[in-house]
Enzyme design. Structure first.
Site, PDB file in Angstrom:
ATOM      1  N   HIS A  84      34.250 -40.621  83.446  1.00 52.06           N
ATOM      2  CA  HIS A  84      34.692 -41.829  84.137  1.00 52.06           C
ATOM      3  C   HIS A  84      33.503 -42.614  84.684  1.00 52.06           C
ATOM      4  O   HIS A  84      33.507 -43.847  84.679  1.00 52.06           O
ATOM      5  CB  HIS A  84      35.650 -41.476  85.274  1.00 52.06           C
ATOM      6  CG  HIS A  84      37.050 -41.220  84.829  1.00 52.06           C
ATOM      7  ND1 HIS A  84      38.154 -41.705  85.492  1.00 52.06           N
ATOM      8  CD2 HIS A  84      37.540 -40.531  83.765  1.00 52.06           C
ATOM      9  CE1 HIS A  84      39.261 -41.328  84.864  1.00 52.06           C
ATOM     10  NE2 HIS A  84      38.914 -40.604  83.819  1.00 52.06           N
ATOM     11  N   ASP A 274      36.655 -24.097  74.307  1.00 50.96           N
ATOM     12  CA  ASP A 274      36.597 -23.691  72.902  1.00 50.96           C
ATOM     13  C   ASP A 274      37.218 -24.777  72.046  1.00 50.96           C
ATOM     14  O   ASP A 274      37.443 -25.892  72.508  1.00 50.96           O
ATOM     15  CB  ASP A 274      37.309 -22.343  72.701  1.00 50.96           C
ATOM     16  CG  ASP A 274      38.766 -22.371  73.167  1.00 50.96           C
ATOM     17  OD1 ASP A 274      39.328 -23.480  73.365  1.00 50.96           O
ATOM     18  OD2 ASP A 274      39.361 -21.298  73.334  1.00 50.96           O
TER      19      ASP A 274
END
Length: 346
Positions: A84, A274
């Protein structure tokens, strides 16, 4: 429910030849970089604090480790905080400013993680407590290092971070809404926004993989669960969703859901960085329309399949994309400063 909403099937896995072609395409895309980004990168260096604060990485990493031992929420929150920050006015820690008209009080930034903000405050304090480092390291660089550390400490890749950013002197809520991707964005909207920041489609798909440790509140995807007026009559908005998963999510987010109700973006391994996020998309279990569209749109599906099958390839692409993201809108000279307190300008 309309047939477009209910789907439990996925396309067949790519062939070896397709995988090889994708590997080459990802490498080329990861190497591509616009001239502006290259110029900004020249202002940054992995050894920027070698003489002024040689222990900065150790100090920040210690603060990250301590905070993650207290709450896992700081991990996805810090990664989101960095994204952001960079997409609104560049990577200048303007997202940390807490005035009434600052980014922190606008749109998507109102839901930034308090734990992530606390982590950065702690890391800043740890750095400034070192006599050699006091008031020499920017909040923007501390945030970039913390983002790397939450990734590596949750199972993701460890990578070198370019440093030398200054903290911005301005933050304004007016630009937030139009600077960040929406939960309902389609592929064209995503590509346009990321391209405006010097990032390719492959970069965008790799960075989206950060959702592997992410969470989202019901209001961001409830329209994918129920037929609302204007959504086609038979189903919710966005790409199709696995029927069994849809029923599960309706239990998590009923029509009268609590404003604090949330769900994990990767329900299988939500606390591990992952490639499970991409496998979730293959199974049509993406909560956000802007996530699931990466698989439902044929123009991006092959890359999703590639990252789902090859975690190393995802990690490599993610690291390359994070480096490019970290060069967006870097402040130097009189345009920036090193804040004494991350939440306010000097």
């Amino acid at each position: 429910m309309g047939s477009r909403r209910l789907s439990s099937s996925s396309s067949p896995p790519p062939s070896s030849r397709q995988m090889s072609m994708l590997a080459a395409a990802v490498v080329v895309a990861s190497m591509a970089c616009c001239a502006a980004a290259a110029q900004q990168a020249a202002q940054l260096s992995q050894s920027y604090y070698a003489s002024t604060c040689p222990n900065v990485e150790t100090l920040v990493r210690g603060a990250v480790t301590q905070k993650l031992q207290e709450t896992f929420n700081a991990a996805p929150g810090t990664l989101r905080l960095f994204f952001h920050d960079c997409f609104v006015r560049g990577c200048d820690a303007s997202v940390l400013l807490s005035g009434p008209d600052d980014e922190h009080s606008a749109g998507p930034d109102t839901t930034l993680s308090p734990d992530a903000l606390d982590l950065i405050t702690r890391a800043k304090a740890a750095v400034d407590a070192d006599a050699q480092c006091a008031n020499k390291v920017s909040c923007a660089d501390i945030l970039a290092l913390a983002a790397r550390d939450v990734v590596s400490q949750t199972g993701g890749p460890y990578y070198q971070v370019e440093l030398g950013r200054l903290d911005g002197k301005v933050g304004t809520r007016a630009v937030v809404k139009h600077s960040l991707p929406g939960a309902g964005f389609d592929l064209d909207q995503l590509n346009k926004l990321f391209a405006a920041n010097g990032l390719t489609q492959t970069d965008m798909i790799a960075l989206s993989g950060g959702h592997t440790i992410g969470v989202t509140h019901c209001d961001k995807f409830v329209r994918r669960l129920y037929p609302f007026k204007g959504s086609g009559g038979g189903g919710g908005a966005g790409p199709p969703m696995n029927l069994y998963f849809l029923r599960q999510m309706r239990q998590t987010c009923p029509l009268n859901y609590s404003p604090t109700a949330f769900a994990m973006l990767d329900a299988v391994t939500p606390r591990k960085f992952d490639n499970g996020y991409y496998q979730t998309l293959q199974q049509m279990k993406g909560l956000l329309a802007s996530d699931q569209v990466l698989f439902s749109d044929r123009r991006s599906r092959a890359t999703v399949n590639y990252f789902a099958a090859n975690q190393t390839a995802f990690f490599d692409a993610f690291v390359a994309a994070m480096a490019k993201l970290g060069r967006v809108g870097v402040k130097t000279g009189s345009d920036g400063e090193i804040r004494k307190v991350c939440t306010k300008v000097n």
